[in-house]
Write a protein that holds these residues in place. Structure first.
Motif, PDB file in Angstrom:
ATOM      1  N   PHE A  33      29.658  51.490  44.340  1.00 33.54           N
ATOM      2  CA  PHE A  33      30.016  51.916  45.696  1.00 33.54           C
ATOM      3  C   PHE A  33      29.188  53.125  46.140  1.00 33.54           C
ATOM      4  O   PHE A  33      28.792  53.219  47.307  1.00 33.54           O
ATOM      5  CB  PHE A  33      31.501  52.251  45.777  1.00 33.54           C
ATOM      6  N   ALA A  34      28.941  54.072  45.224  1.00 32.37           N
ATOM      7  CA  ALA A  34      28.151  55.258  45.575  1.00 32.37           C
ATOM      8  C   ALA A  34      26.765  54.859  46.061  1.00 32.37           C
ATOM      9  O   ALA A  34      26.256  55.378  47.060  1.00 32.37           O
ATOM     10  CB  ALA A  34      28.054  56.205  44.376  1.00 32.37           C
ATOM     11  N   MET A  35      26.131  53.926  45.351  1.00 34.28           N
ATOM     12  CA  MET A  35      24.808  53.453  45.761  1.00 34.28           C
ATOM     13  C   MET A  35      24.887  52.691  47.089  1.00 34.28           C
ATOM     14  O   MET A  35      24.029  52.847  47.970  1.00 34.28           O
ATOM     15  CB  MET A  35      24.212  52.558  44.678  1.00 34.28           C
ATOM     16  N   GLN A  36      25.907  51.867  47.237  1.00 31.22           N
ATOM     17  CA  GLN A  36      26.071  51.114  48.474  1.00 31.22           C
ATOM     18  C   GLN A  36      26.303  52.059  49.654  1.00 31.22           C
ATOM     19  O   GLN A  36      25.755  51.862  50.742  1.00 31.22           O
ATOM     20  CB  GLN A  36      27.243  50.140  48.344  1.00 31.22           C
ATOM     21  N   PHE A  37      27.118  53.085  49.429  1.00 34.72           N
ATOM     22  CA  PHE A  37      27.397  54.081  50.465  1.00 34.72           C
ATOM     23  C   PHE A  37      26.103  54.759  50.912  1.00 34.72           C
ATOM     24  O   PHE A  37      25.840  54.924  52.104  1.00 34.72           O
ATOM     25  CB  PHE A  37      28.392  55.108  49.928  1.00 34.72           C
ATOM     26  N   SER A  95      18.512  53.455  46.796  1.00 37.46           N
ATOM     27  CA  SER A  95      19.940  53.134  46.830  1.00 37.46           C
ATOM     28  C   SER A  95      20.178  51.625  46.848  1.00 37.46           C
ATOM     29  O   SER A  95      21.106  51.118  46.202  1.00 37.46           O
ATOM     30  CB  SER A  95      20.596  53.792  48.041  1.00 37.46           C
ATOM     31  N   THR A  96      19.339  50.907  47.568  1.00 36.91           N
ATOM     32  CA  THR A  96      19.456  49.442  47.603  1.00 36.91           C
ATOM     33  C   THR A  96      19.179  48.837  46.228  1.00 36.91           C
ATOM     34  O   THR A  96      19.914  47.964  45.744  1.00 36.91           O
ATOM     35  CB  THR A  96      18.487  48.854  48.639  1.00 36.91           C
ATOM     36  N   ARG A  97      18.113  49.318  45.581  1.00 36.13           N
ATOM     37  CA  ARG A  97      17.818  48.858  44.218  1.00 36.13           C
ATOM     38  C   ARG A  97      18.931  49.291  43.260  1.00 36.13           C
ATOM     39  O   ARG A  97      19.240  48.585  42.292  1.00 36.13           O
ATOM     40  CB  ARG A  97      16.471  49.419  43.747  1.00 36.13           C
ATOM     41  N   GLY A  98      19.536  50.446  43.535  1.00 37.58           N
ATOM     42  CA  GLY A  98      20.613  50.931  42.672  1.00 37.58           C
ATOM     43  C   GLY A  98      21.804  50.001  42.647  1.00 37.58           C
ATOM     44  O   GLY A  98      22.400  49.756  41.590  1.00 37.58           O
ATOM     45  N   ALA A 118      18.707  51.941  31.115  1.00 37.56           N
ATOM     46  CA  ALA A 118      17.486  52.742  31.139  1.00 37.56           C
ATOM     47  C   ALA A 118      16.833  52.697  32.520  1.00 37.56           C
ATOM     48  O   ALA A 118      16.341  53.718  33.029  1.00 37.56           O
ATOM     49  CB  ALA A 118      16.517  52.240  30.073  1.00 37.56           C
ATOM     50  N   LEU A 119      16.860  51.511  33.141  1.00 35.43           N
ATOM     51  CA  LEU A 119      16.288  51.374  34.478  1.00 35.43           C
ATOM     52  C   LEU A 119      17.088  52.201  35.487  1.00 35.43           C
ATOM     53  O   LEU A 119      16.514  52.862  36.372  1.00 35.43           O
ATOM     54  CB  LEU A 119      16.275  49.900  34.874  1.00 35.43           C
ATOM     55  N   LEU A 120      18.411  52.187  35.353  1.00 36.42           N
ATOM     56  CA  LEU A 120      19.260  52.952  36.257  1.00 36.42           C
ATOM     57  C   LEU A 120      19.036  54.455  36.090  1.00 36.42           C
ATOM     58  O   LEU A 120      19.001  55.206  37.077  1.00 36.42           O
ATOM     59  CB  LEU A 120      20.734  52.596  36.017  1.00 36.42           C
ATOM     60  N   VAL A 132      20.804  47.064  40.459  1.00 36.27           N
ATOM     61  CA  VAL A 132      20.749  47.366  39.025  1.00 36.27           C
ATOM     62  C   VAL A 132      22.155  47.486  38.443  1.00 36.27           C
ATOM     63  O   VAL A 132      22.434  46.970  37.344  1.00 36.27           O
ATOM     64  CB  VAL A 132      19.947  48.660  38.775  1.00 36.27           C
ATOM     65  N   ILE A 133      23.059  48.151  39.158  1.00 34.95           N
ATOM     66  CA  ILE A 133      24.427  48.300  38.652  1.00 34.95           C
ATOM     67  C   ILE A 133      25.110  46.936  38.570  1.00 34.95           C
ATOM     68  O   ILE A 133      25.852  46.655  37.611  1.00 34.95           O
ATOM     69  CB  ILE A 133      25.235  49.276  39.532  1.00 34.95           C
ATOM     70  N   GLU A 134      24.869  46.080  39.534  1.00 32.52           N
ATOM     71  CA  GLU A 134      25.447  44.725  39.468  1.00 32.52           C
ATOM     72  C   GLU A 134      24.943  43.981  38.244  1.00 32.52           C
ATOM     73  O   GLU A 134      25.717  43.286  37.563  1.00 32.52           O
ATOM     74  CB  GLU A 134      25.112  43.962  40.752  1.00 32.52           C
ATOM     75  N   ARG A 135      23.658  44.127  37.949  1.00 29.95           N
ATOM     76  CA  ARG A 135      23.110  43.451  36.760  1.00 29.95           C
ATOM     77  C   ARG A 135      23.660  44.071  35.481  1.00 29.95           C
ATOM     78  O   ARG A 135      23.934  43.361  34.507  1.00 29.95           O
ATOM     79  CB  ARG A 135      21.578  43.532  36.779  1.00 29.95           C
TER      80      ARG A 135
END
Length: 519
Positions: free
Chosen positions: A430-434, A450-453, A474-476, A456-459
Motif C-alpha cells: 500500500f505504501a508503494m501504491q500510495f 513506486s510503480t515498480r515497488g 534484494a531487488l526491493l 516487486v512486493i507483489e512478486r
C-alpha cells in the motif's frame, strides 16, 4: 441558569453533537427551563464524543457519548450539582487522560468558543503579539531562536534559523505561508486547532510577519477541511475588524493581513515547494532546491513557510519567554508535541505532552491498547510514509533524535495502531501504491520507482520458494535505496520507511525467515 458546553468540532458533529444541542434546546423549551448552550471546541477526547459538559461548583462535569435520546433523562437529574447518571464521567479535568497532559497549544481546547475574540482575550490571547510589538524585528527572531522551537513537520528544522534567513533577505515584499495541508493518516491536530482556536494561528502568523518583515500571509488548507476553512475566514474577518490584522496591526504601525487558500486535495502539496506552486495557481509539483523558499519562495519572494503547530507555538514563546518554553522537552526536542492517537485504538484522541514520553505510555496509558482487544502488533508513526514500530521498541522516547536512531521519525505526531490481524506485507504494498498515486511525477525515482515497488512486493508475496523471495527482497532493497537517496522530495524519499521497517520487524508477513531479517 444551567450552562451546557457542547463541542462543534468536526468529530463531535460527525457523531451527532449538533443534534444533541438541538435536542437540549427543544427539551428545555418544552420544560420551560432556562439553559445556556455554549458551542465550544473539542477537548480531543474523541472516544467520549459527543461529550456534554455542565458547569458545577466543583468544575465542569461531563457526560459521555450523549445522543438526543439521552437528553430527557439527563435533564431529569440535577446536572448543576454533578447529578448521577449512567453517562457521567465526573469532573472532566480530573480524567487521567486529560489531567496528565501538558496543554500549551491546546490550553483553550474545550473551554472557549472558537469565534469568540472575547473568550480568546480572556484566556491569554494576543499577549504574545502585544509583547512582540514592543520589540525590534531582530529581537523577536532572537526569542524564537533561543526557544529551540523546531518545525512540527517531518524535517524538524530549527524555526529560528528560517526566521533569521527570511528576515535578512533583501526584498520589498515578503510572505508568511502556513502549511495546513494536513494529509497524514492519523493526523488531526491542525484541523482541531484551526476549528477550535483559530485566533492562536492568526496571532502566530502575525508575529512571524512582524519579525521577518512580511506584510501578507496565506493559510493553505486542504479542501476536505471545509469547516476549518469557514471558521478561519470568519476569524480573520473578526481579527481584521478589531485591528489585529490590516494596515496598522495592534496600533504598532505594522501592516499584515491573511488570506485562506483552499487546496485541491493533493498529498504532494504538503511539501512546501509544491504548496507554493499551488498557491500561485499552478499544478502542485516539487521545485528543485536551491533556491530555498526562504530566499525565493512565493511569487519569487522571500517566504517563511511553517505548519500550523509551529506557528501556533509562537504566541506562547513571545508571551512567556524562550526560557519558559525550553523547560518543556528533552535534548534538542523542546516544547510540547500534539500526539494524535488513531486507528485500531480504544481511546483515540489528542495528547499534548512535552517531548520525552515513551511510545508505550502513549499507546497503553493514554490509548488503552487496541479497540479490538487484540494485542498491539505495531504503530505507524508519522503518517502513511512513517516507519512501523513494533512493541519491542515502544520504550523509545518520543523525540526527534531517539526516533531517528531506530530508523523512525515523528513527523506530525500521528500514531496509528494496528492489532495482530493486520498483514504488514500488504501495508508495504500500500505504501508503494500510495506513493505512485500521489507522486507529482517530476522525478524518476518516485514516479517510476513506486510503480515498480508495487510490482516487486507483489512478486515477493507470491514467490513460490525461498530462493525467489530472496531475489525479490534484494531487488526491493535496491529499489528502496534508489528512492530514498534519489528522489527530489520526501514523498519518494520516505516511501521506503514503511516498506523496510515492515520487512525488518515482521519478516513472516513477507514469507521471510529471521536469517533474512538480519541482513
Amino acid at each position: 441558569m444551567l450552562t451546557l458546553y457542547i463541542p462543534m468540532d468536526s468529530v463531535a458533529c460527525a457523531v451527532g453533537a449538533d443534534a444533541v444541542a438541538a435536542a437540549f434546546a427543544a427539551e428545555a423549551a418544552r420544560r420551560n427551563l432556562d439553559i445556556n448552550i455554549v458551542r465550544t471546541s473539542s477537548r480531543g477526547l474523541f472516544w467520549l464524543e459527543p461529550l456534554v459538559e455542565v458547569d458545577t461548583p466543583q468544575g465542569r462535569a461531563g457526560y459521555r457519548e450523549v445522543s438526543p435520546d439521552d437528553v430527557a433523562s439527563l435533564l431529569d437529574v440535577d446536572l448543576a450539582a454533578n447529578g448521577d447518571h449512567l453517562l457521567s464521567v465526573g469532573l472532566v479535568e480530573q480524567l487521567p487522560y486529560l489531567k496528565t497532559q501538558q496543554r500549551l497549544l491546546f490550553a483553550r481546547a474545550g473551554i472557549t468558543s472558537p469565534l469568540s475574540l472575547e473568550h480568546y482575550l480572556a484566556h491569554g490571547g494576543y499577549q504574545g503579539l502585544e509583547h512582540a510589538a514592543r520589540l525590534s524585528h531582530d529581537e523577536i527572531v532572537a526569542e524564537v531562536l533561543e526557544s529551540g522551537l523546531r518545525g512540527r513537520g517531518g524535517a524538524a528544522f530549527p524555526a529560528g534559523i528560517k526566521w533569521r534567513t527570511v528576515r535578512q533577505a533583501q526584498a520589498e515584499q515578503k510572505y508568511v505561508v502556513c502549511n495546513a495541508d494536513e494529509g497524514d493518516s492519523g493526523s488531526f491536530a491542525d484541523r482541531m486547532l484551526m476549528e477550535g482556536d483559530p485566533f492562536l494561528l492568526i496571532e502566530g502568523m502575525t508575529i512571524a510577519g512582524l519579525a521577518v518583515g512580511a506584510s501578507r500571509g496565506y493559510i493553505y488548507v486542504r479542501s476536505e477541511y471545509a469547516p476549518a476553512i469557514a471558521v478561519l475566514r470568519q476569524a480573520i474577518d473578526i481579527a481584521r475588524a478589531h485591528g489585529y490584522l490590516g494596515e496598522d496591526v495592534a496600533h504598532g504601525g505594522h501592516e499584515f493581513d491573511i488570506e485562506v487558500r483552499e487546496g485541491a486535495g493533493a498529498y504532494i502539496c504538503g511539501e512546501e515547494t509544491s504548496l507554493l506552486e499551488s498557491v500561485e495557481g499552478r499544478r502542485g509539483t516539487v521545485r528543485a532546491k536551491p533556491p530555498l523558499p526562504a530566499l525565493h519562495g512565493l511569487f519569487g519572494q522571500p517566504t517563511l513557510v511553517h505548519n500550523v503547530l509551529s506557528l501556533a507555538s509562537v504566541p506562547l514563546i513571545l508571551s512567556r519567554g524562550a526560557a519558559w518554553y525550553r523547560n518543556f522537552g528533552m535534548g534538542r526536542s523542546l516544547g510540547t508535541m500534539a500526539f494524535q492517537l488513531a486507528g485500531n485504538v480504544r481511546r483515540g484522541g489528542l495528547v499534548e505532552r512535552a517531548f520525552g514520553l515513551t511510545l508505550r505510555e502513549l499507546v497503553h496509558d493514554y490509548g488503552g491498547g487496541t479497540a479490538s482487544g487484540k494485542p498491539v502488533k505495531a504503530v505507524q508513526l508519522g503518517g502513511p510514509l512513517g516507519a512501523w514500530i513494533p512493541p519491542s521498541q515502544f520504550d523509545t522516547p518520543l523525540d526527534y533524535e531517539a526516533l531517528a536512531a531506530i530508523g523512525a521519525m515523528l513527523g506530525h505526531g500521528g500514531a496509528v495502531l494496528c492489532d495482530d490481524s493486520l498483514h504488514l506485507g500488504q501495508m508495504a504494498r500500500f505504501a508503494m501504491q500510495f506513493c505512485a498515486e500521489e507522486s507529482c511525477g517530476k522525478c524518476t525515482p518516485c514516479r517510476i520507482g513506486s510503480t515498480r515497488g508495487v510490482e516487486v512486493i507483489e512478486r515477493l508475496l507470491a514467490a513460490p520458494d525461498a530462493a525467489e523471495r530472496e531475489r525479490q527482497r534484494a531487488l526491493l532493497d535496491d529499489l528502496c535505496d534508489t528512492m530514498q537517496y534519489g528522489s527530489l522530495c520526501a514523498l519518494g524519499g520516505m516511501t521506503p520507511f514503511p516498506v523496510q521497517s515492515a520487512m525488518r520487524h515482521f519478516p513472516a508477513d513477507f514469507g521471510l525467515d529471521t536469517q533474512e531479517q538480519a541482513r
